[in-house]
Design a protein around this motif. Structure first.
Motif, mmCIF file in Angstrom:
data_model
loop_
_atom_site.group_PDB
_atom_site.id
_atom_site.type_symbol
_atom_site.label_atom_id
_atom_site.label_comp_id
_atom_site.label_asym_id
_atom_site.label_seq_id
_atom_site.Cartn_x
_atom_site.Cartn_y
_atom_site.Cartn_z
ATOM 1 N N MET A 1 46.309 25.899 45.806
ATOM 2 C CA MET A 1 45.855 27.065 46.939
ATOM 3 C C MET A 1 45.155 27.704 47.795
ATOM 4 O O MET A 1 44.975 27.927 48.592
ATOM 5 C CB MET A 1 45.300 28.276 45.328
ATOM 6 C CG MET A 1 44.611 28.028 44.974
ATOM 7 S SD MET A 1 43.745 29.158 43.703
ATOM 8 C CE MET A 1 43.487 30.458 44.795
ATOM 9 N N PHE A 2 44.545 26.178 48.060
ATOM 10 C CA PHE A 2 43.332 25.911 48.872
ATOM 11 C C PHE A 2 44.090 25.583 50.129
ATOM 12 O O PHE A 2 43.554 25.221 51.284
ATOM 13 C CB PHE A 2 42.641 25.681 47.982
ATOM 14 C CG PHE A 2 41.641 27.129 47.941
ATOM 15 C CD1 PHE A 2 40.645 27.388 47.794
ATOM 16 C CD2 PHE A 2 41.521 25.522 46.068
ATOM 17 C CE1 PHE A 2 39.990 28.094 47.218
ATOM 18 C CE2 PHE A 2 40.844 26.880 45.346
ATOM 19 C CZ PHE A 2 40.148 28.407 45.772
ATOM 20 N N ALA A 3 45.547 25.074 50.412
ATOM 21 C CA ALA A 3 45.562 24.230 51.618
ATOM 22 C C ALA A 3 45.701 25.372 52.071
ATOM 23 O O ALA A 3 47.107 26.563 51.541
ATOM 24 C CB ALA A 3 46.776 23.466 51.262
ATOM 25 N N PRO A 4 45.740 25.171 53.623
ATOM 26 C CA PRO A 4 45.864 27.053 54.648
ATOM 27 C C PRO A 4 47.264 26.601 55.154
ATOM 28 O O PRO A 4 47.359 27.911 55.315
ATOM 29 C CB PRO A 4 44.742 26.334 55.798
ATOM 30 C CG PRO A 4 45.010 24.929 55.828
ATOM 31 C CD PRO A 4 45.017 24.462 54.525
ATOM 32 N N HIS A 5 47.973 26.192 54.727
ATOM 33 C CA HIS A 5 49.587 26.161 55.646
ATOM 34 C C HIS A 5 50.544 26.644 54.245
ATOM 35 O O HIS A 5 50.895 25.268 53.096
ATOM 36 C CB HIS A 5 50.323 25.268 56.201
ATOM 37 C CG HIS A 5 49.231 25.354 57.574
ATOM 38 N ND1 HIS A 5 48.184 23.990 57.297
ATOM 39 C CD2 HIS A 5 48.548 25.872 58.370
ATOM 40 C CE1 HIS A 5 47.974 23.989 58.835
ATOM 41 N NE2 HIS A 5 48.112 26.267 59.258
ATOM 42 N N ASN B 1 46.816 29.696 40.075
ATOM 43 C CA ASN B 1 45.884 30.137 40.856
ATOM 44 C C ASN B 1 45.092 31.669 40.586
ATOM 45 O O ASN B 1 45.226 32.887 39.834
ATOM 46 C CB ASN B 1 47.011 30.302 42.127
ATOM 47 C CG ASN B 1 47.937 29.476 41.975
ATOM 48 O OD1 ASN B 1 47.301 28.249 42.556
ATOM 49 N ND2 ASN B 1 49.041 29.157 42.665
ATOM 50 N N TRP B 2 44.101 31.616 41.446
ATOM 51 C CA TRP B 2 43.144 32.471 41.054
ATOM 52 C C TRP B 2 44.093 33.836 41.399
ATOM 53 O O TRP B 2 44.827 33.720 43.179
ATOM 54 C CB TRP B 2 41.780 32.678 41.822
ATOM 55 C CG TRP B 2 40.924 31.767 41.291
ATOM 56 C CD1 TRP B 2 40.480 30.559 42.304
ATOM 57 C CD2 TRP B 2 40.546 31.383 39.851
ATOM 58 N NE1 TRP B 2 39.613 29.609 40.873
ATOM 59 C CE2 TRP B 2 39.978 29.824 39.465
ATOM 60 C CE3 TRP B 2 40.653 32.380 38.660
ATOM 61 C CZ2 TRP B 2 39.049 29.990 38.543
ATOM 62 C CZ3 TRP B 2 40.511 32.017 37.334
ATOM 63 C CH2 TRP B 2 39.201 30.405 37.470
ATOM 64 N N THR B 3 44.104 34.782 41.547
ATOM 65 C CA THR B 3 44.801 36.624 41.706
ATOM 66 C C THR B 3 43.806 37.160 42.908
ATOM 67 O O THR B 3 42.545 37.449 42.732
ATOM 68 C CB THR B 3 45.596 37.581 40.932
ATOM 69 O OG1 THR B 3 44.309 38.066 40.593
ATOM 70 C CG2 THR B 3 46.134 36.570 39.474
ATOM 71 N N PRO B 4 44.560 37.781 43.987
ATOM 72 C CA PRO B 4 43.683 38.742 45.047
ATOM 73 C C PRO B 4 43.030 39.653 43.742
ATOM 74 O O PRO B 4 42.013 40.031 44.281
ATOM 75 C CB PRO B 4 44.703 38.786 45.300
ATOM 76 C CG PRO B 4 46.038 38.348 45.423
ATOM 77 C CD PRO B 4 45.742 37.794 43.644
ATOM 78 N N TRP C 1 48.302 32.886 46.632
ATOM 79 C CA TRP C 1 48.722 31.787 45.541
ATOM 80 C C TRP C 1 48.753 32.718 44.174
ATOM 81 O O TRP C 1 49.489 32.404 43.301
ATOM 82 C CB TRP C 1 48.524 30.348 45.361
ATOM 83 C CG TRP C 1 48.904 29.701 46.601
ATOM 84 C CD1 TRP C 1 48.440 29.286 47.949
ATOM 85 C CD2 TRP C 1 49.864 29.247 46.151
ATOM 86 N NE1 TRP C 1 49.115 28.151 48.780
ATOM 87 C CE2 TRP C 1 49.776 28.013 47.317
ATOM 88 C CE3 TRP C 1 51.331 28.331 45.568
ATOM 89 C CZ2 TRP C 1 51.410 26.984 48.416
ATOM 90 C CZ3 TRP C 1 52.384 27.115 45.807
ATOM 91 C CH2 TRP C 1 51.891 26.918 46.761
ATOM 92 N N GLY C 2 48.191 33.209 44.101
ATOM 93 C CA GLY C 2 47.678 34.519 42.565
ATOM 94 C C GLY C 2 48.742 34.963 42.602
ATOM 95 O O GLY C 2 48.969 36.447 41.741
ATOM 96 N N ASP C 3 49.786 35.696 43.719
ATOM 97 C CA ASP C 3 50.520 36.692 43.512
ATOM 98 C C ASP C 3 52.101 36.632 43.520
ATOM 99 O O ASP C 3 52.477 35.516 44.107
ATOM 100 C CB ASP C 3 50.005 37.572 44.913
ATOM 101 C CG ASP C 3 51.633 38.991 44.962
ATOM 102 O OD1 ASP C 3 52.727 38.882 45.988
ATOM 103 O OD2 ASP C 3 51.051 39.974 44.297
#
Length: 276
Positions: free
Chosen positions: A126-130, A152-155, A183-185
């Motif tokens: 989830m922390f990859a920018p693209h 993945n952490w949700t918004p 990525w959490g959506d």
């Protein structure tokens, strides 16, 4: 330089900054002391068994990779940050388990098409920018019929809201970069993976965190150990007023999410199979 050469140079510079950010502080302490069961939970949900070939993307110090190896799988743990991989090697040695540790960019994986039975990531990819590039690589290296799994952490959850709180204090993101909590959506991940996967199961779960019972203890810990938080504070330089304002926002957010000394952090647990 050509436009293509400029783009390559910019990407290398961006990844160097990401590598340095995750080398700050002590992320392995976050994984081992704050969310210690998350990696093993993902391994279980992915159905990892003895003899499976497993790739853990953005593995950090192996909080999911090591449990997969303990389950008898042949595991490759890859990460952009070699300092985290070295800590993982040491932890694996203490636990008496062997796995392959490789430095690698989630957006440009050095593996063959369909090389792995299971491709997973625990609060990492989830922390990859693209996002699309990382998702494409995740699918590419999974064999047809193989399993893809991620946490993945949700918004809307605590960590997603923490990133939202830090955003006004941070430098602007580079062009084309997307916020990690997307990525959490579910809908965002469905769009990233598209029709290349089937049997998708997305479940919102929470992890119980009891490491921060005292006011201010969460903020103090993350300012010391968590790379993204450290980087935001460093970007403020000598601006003590803005640093104090961010302190207050993080303390208020933590207080809002704490009940009787316990926090619940929401994440999205998603598994799927690559289409044949």
């Amino acid at each position: 330089m050509s436009e293509a050469t400029d783009a390559v140079a910019a990407d290398r510079a961006l990844k160097a900054r990401h590598r340095a950010m995750w080398a700050m502080g002590d992320y392995p302490s976050v994984a081992s002391h704050v969310i210690p069961e998350a990696g093993a939970q993902l391994v279980k949900e992915c159905g990892v068994q003895r003899g499976d070939s497993v790739l853990d993307i953005a593995a950090g110090a192996g909080n999911a990779a090591i449990p997969a190896a303990l389950a008898g799988a042949d595991v490759v743990a890859c990460d952009l940050t070699p300092e985290l991989l070295e800590i993982g090697r040491q932890v694996a040695a203490v636990r008496g388990v062997g796995l392959d540790w490789q430095e690698a960019d989630a957006e440009h994986l050095p593996f063959a098409d369909g090389e792995f039975d299971i491709v997973m990531s625990c609060f990492g990819i989830m922390f990859a920018p693209h996002h699309q590039a990382a998702a494409d690589e995740m699918v590419r290296v999974c064999r047809p019929g193989g399993t893809i799994g991620m946490s993945n952490w949700t918004p809307q959850g605590f960590i997603g809201r923490m990133f939202a709180a830090m955003k006004p204090y941070a430098p602007p993101p580079p062009p084309g970069a997307s916020p990690p909590p997307l990525w959490g959506d579910e809908e965002h991940v469905y769009e990233l993976l598209g029709d290349r996967v089937t049997d998708v199961e997305a479940r919102r779960r929470t992890v119980r965190v009891d490491a921060f019972p005292q006011p201010g203890s969460f903020r103090t810990f993350f300012k010391t150990c968590y790379g993204p938080t450290i980087a935001v504070y460093r970007s403020l330089g000598e601006d003590s007023d803005r640093a104090a304002a961010l302190d207050r926002e993080l303390d208020e957010l933590a207080e809002e999410h704490t009940r009787d000394g316990v926090m619940e952090w929401e994440f999205l647990l998603l598994t799927a199979h690559r289409t044949a």
